[in-house]
Design a protein around this motif. Structure first.
Motif, short mmCIF file in Angstrom:
data_model
loop_
_atom_site.label_atom_id
_atom_site.label_comp_id
_atom_site.label_asym_id
_atom_site.label_seq_id
_atom_site.Cartn_x
_atom_site.Cartn_y
_atom_site.Cartn_z
N PHE A 91 1.10 15.74 10.08
CA PHE A 91 0.92 16.98 9.03
C PHE A 91 0.40 16.60 7.52
CE2 PHE A 91 4.45 18.07 12.00
CZ PHE A 91 3.80 19.14 12.53
N ARG A 92 0.25 15.34 7.34
CA ARG A 92 -0.37 14.87 6.27
C ARG A 92 -1.17 13.81 6.09
NH1 ARG A 92 4.59 14.20 2.05
NH2 ARG A 92 5.27 12.51 3.68
N VAL A 93 -1.87 13.79 4.85
CA VAL A 93 -2.95 12.72 4.93
C VAL A 93 -2.76 11.78 3.63
CG1 VAL A 93 -5.42 11.62 4.73
CG2 VAL A 93 -4.82 13.35 6.45
N ILE A 94 -2.18 10.70 3.51
CA ILE A 94 -1.89 10.11 2.26
C ILE A 94 -2.76 8.83 2.05
CG2 ILE A 94 0.02 8.80 1.09
CD1 ILE A 94 1.25 10.63 4.23
N VAL A 95 -3.52 8.94 0.88
CA VAL A 95 -4.18 7.95 0.34
C VAL A 95 -3.47 7.16 -0.87
CG1 VAL A 95 -6.50 7.24 -0.59
CG2 VAL A 95 -6.16 9.16 0.92
N LEU A 96 -3.44 5.53 -0.39
CA LEU A 96 -2.88 4.90 -1.39
C LEU A 96 -3.52 3.53 -1.68
CD1 LEU A 96 -0.36 5.41 1.25
CD2 LEU A 96 0.96 4.76 -0.87
N PRO A 97 -4.01 3.72 -3.00
CA PRO A 97 -4.83 2.25 -3.55
C PRO A 97 -3.70 1.11 -3.47
CG PRO A 97 -5.21 4.38 -5.11
CD PRO A 97 -4.02 4.57 -4.14
N TRP A 98 -4.29 0.12 -3.22
CA TRP A 98 -3.32 -1.03 -3.04
C TRP A 98 -2.76 -1.36 -4.32
CZ3 TRP A 98 -2.00 -2.21 1.44
CH2 TRP A 98 -3.03 -2.25 2.52
N GLY A 99 -3.38 -0.92 -5.35
CA GLY A 99 -2.44 -1.11 -6.67
C GLY A 99 -1.00 -0.27 -6.73
N GLN A 100 -1.21 0.68 -5.89
CA GLN A 100 -0.09 1.63 -5.71
C GLN A 100 0.98 1.41 -5.11
OE1 GLN A 100 0.84 4.17 -7.95
NE2 GLN A 100 -0.67 3.99 -9.47
N GLY A 107 11.69 -1.64 10.04
CA GLY A 107 12.96 -1.50 10.35
C GLY A 107 12.96 -0.82 11.92
N TYR A 108 13.63 0.46 12.00
CA TYR A 108 13.58 1.10 13.19
C TYR A 108 12.32 1.92 13.12
CZ TYR A 108 18.12 -0.13 14.42
OH TYR A 108 19.27 -0.72 14.49
N SER A 109 11.41 1.98 11.88
CA SER A 109 10.02 2.45 11.74
C SER A 109 9.58 1.72 10.68
CB SER A 109 10.15 4.06 11.37
OG SER A 109 10.65 4.08 9.95
N ASN A 110 8.13 1.70 10.56
CA ASN A 110 7.25 1.12 9.61
C ASN A 110 7.01 1.81 8.58
OD1 ASN A 110 7.11 -1.46 10.99
ND2 ASN A 110 5.66 -0.56 12.61
N GLU A 111 7.14 1.37 7.35
CA GLU A 111 6.84 2.52 6.26
C GLU A 111 6.19 1.74 5.04
OE1 GLU A 111 11.35 4.73 6.82
OE2 GLU A 111 11.13 3.05 5.55
N VAL A 112 5.36 2.41 4.28
CA VAL A 112 4.85 1.97 3.23
C VAL A 112 5.54 2.97 1.77
CG1 VAL A 112 3.04 3.66 3.31
CG2 VAL A 112 2.64 1.81 1.83
N LEU A 113 5.63 2.21 1.02
CA LEU A 113 6.34 2.57 -0.24
C LEU A 113 5.44 2.55 -1.64
CD1 LEU A 113 8.95 1.20 1.44
CD2 LEU A 113 10.12 1.86 -0.59
N ASP A 114 5.28 3.51 -2.31
CA ASP A 114 4.65 3.51 -3.57
C ASP A 114 5.30 3.15 -4.72
OD1 ASP A 114 5.74 5.71 -4.32
OD2 ASP A 114 3.97 7.08 -3.80
N ARG A 115 4.69 2.97 -5.81
CA ARG A 115 5.16 2.50 -7.17
C ARG A 115 6.43 3.40 -7.52
NH1 ARG A 115 4.28 -2.80 -7.54
NH2 ARG A 115 1.81 -3.11 -7.42
N SER A 116 6.29 4.63 -7.06
CA SER A 116 7.35 5.77 -7.45
C SER A 116 8.61 5.50 -6.83
CB SER A 116 6.91 7.30 -7.58
OG SER A 116 6.55 7.43 -6.40
#
Length: 234
Positions: A91-100, A107-116
Motif C-alpha cells: 500500500f506504499r512506496v518508500i524512497v530512501l536515499p542511502w544517506g538516510q 529476523g522473521y522479516s527483512n526491514e530497512v531503518l531510516d535515520r529517524s
C-alpha cells in the motif's frame, strides 16, 4: 554598448551511476497469478449464471479481492541503484536515499531503518526459514567437499552476489571463502554492503519520501463499501 555576459547554465543533477536493479518474489508472483485466475473464474461464472443479488455480490467481491491480491503478491518490489533504495510495498512506496538508511535488519522479516528510527518492511524480500536450512545443509556439504579436495588444490565455486554494483559484491564466487546463504539473506548482505559504500556519496543524500498507493486502496475500499451495503440490505 557592452554586451552582458551570459550566465553559465545551472548544473543538472547527475544521472545515477547504475540503473535500477529490481528484486521481486517469484513465488509471490506465481501465487498471485493463480489466485487471480481462480477469483476471476468463480466471479465471472457467478456474474453470468447467478440469480438475484448473486451477480452484484460477485462483482463487489471481485472489485475488493483483485486489488488486494495484486497488492500482496504482484506489486511488492525493491528497486536498488547507487543513490537510493525504493521499496514498493502493498500500500506504499518508500524512497530512501542511502544517506538516510541507518541499517538493514533480518529476523522473521527483512526491514530497512531510516535515520529517524522508522522501519519499513521489505515485502518483496521474504524471510525463508526453509531456505536458510537448505543453505546450511549445502554449506555443510560444501565444507566436506573442500576438505576432501584441499589436497588436490581444487576449490568449489559458490554463488555470487545479487546486485553487482561496481564489481563483485559480497558474493562467494568472487571470494571463494564465504558461507553459502539463502537467496534473501544474500540480497540483504548486498544491500548492507552497498549502503556502507554509498551512504556518504553526494548524490545519495536527501529526504525519505512515502507515497500511498491510492490505485490499490481506492478500488479495494470501493469494493468493501459496496459489499457491506449489499450484505446489510440482506
Amino acid at each position: 554598448m557592452t554586451t552582458p555576459e551570459h550566465e553559465p547554465p545551472a548544473p543538472q543533477p547527475a544521472d545515477p551511476e547504475f540503473e535500477d536493479r529490481v528484486h521481486r518474489s517469484s513465488a509471490g508472483i506465481a501465487g498471485g497469478v493463480l489466485l487471480l485466475a481462480i477469483i476471476l473464474w468463480l466471479g465471472i461464472d457467478a456474474l453470468v449464471a447467478g440469480e438475484g443479488r448473486t451477480p452484484w455480490l460477485a462483482l463487489a467481491g471481485i472489485i475488493l479481492a483483485v486489488p488486494l491480491v495484486v497488492a500482496f503478491t504482484l506489486r511488492p518490489a525493491v528497486y536498488v541503484n547507487a543513490d537510493r533504495l525504493r521499496v514498493r510495498n502493498p500500500f506504499r512506496v518508500i524512497v530512501l536515499p542511502w544517506g538516510q538508511v541507518s541499517g538493514l535488519r533480518s529476523g522473521y522479516s527483512n526491514e530497512v531503518l531510516d535515520r529517524s528510527g522508522t522501519k519499513y518492511q521489505l515485502w518483496a524480500v521474504p524471510v525463508s526459514l526453509r531456505g536458510r536450512k537448505r543453505a546450511a545443509r549445502q554449506e555443510a556439504r560444501a565444507a566436506a567437499v573442500d576438505e576432501r579436495g584441499a589436497g588436490t588444490g581444487r576449490a568449489g565455486g559458490r554463488t555470487g552476489g545479487a546486485l553487482g554494483f561496481g564489481g563483485p559484491g559480497r558474493g562467494q564466487e568472487a571470494r571463494g571463502d564465504g558461507p553459502i546463504r539463502a537467496a534473501g539473506d544474500r540480497f540483504m548482505d548486498d544491500l548492507r554492503e552497498l549502503r556502507e559504500a554509498r551512504e556518504n556519496a553526494a548524490t545519495a543524500q536527501g529526504g525519505v519520501t512515502v507515497r500511498w498507493a491510492y490505485e490499490i486502496v481506492g478500488p479495494a475500499l470501493a469494493g468493501a463499501v459496496v459489499l457491506a451495503i449489499l450484505i446489510a440490505l440482506g
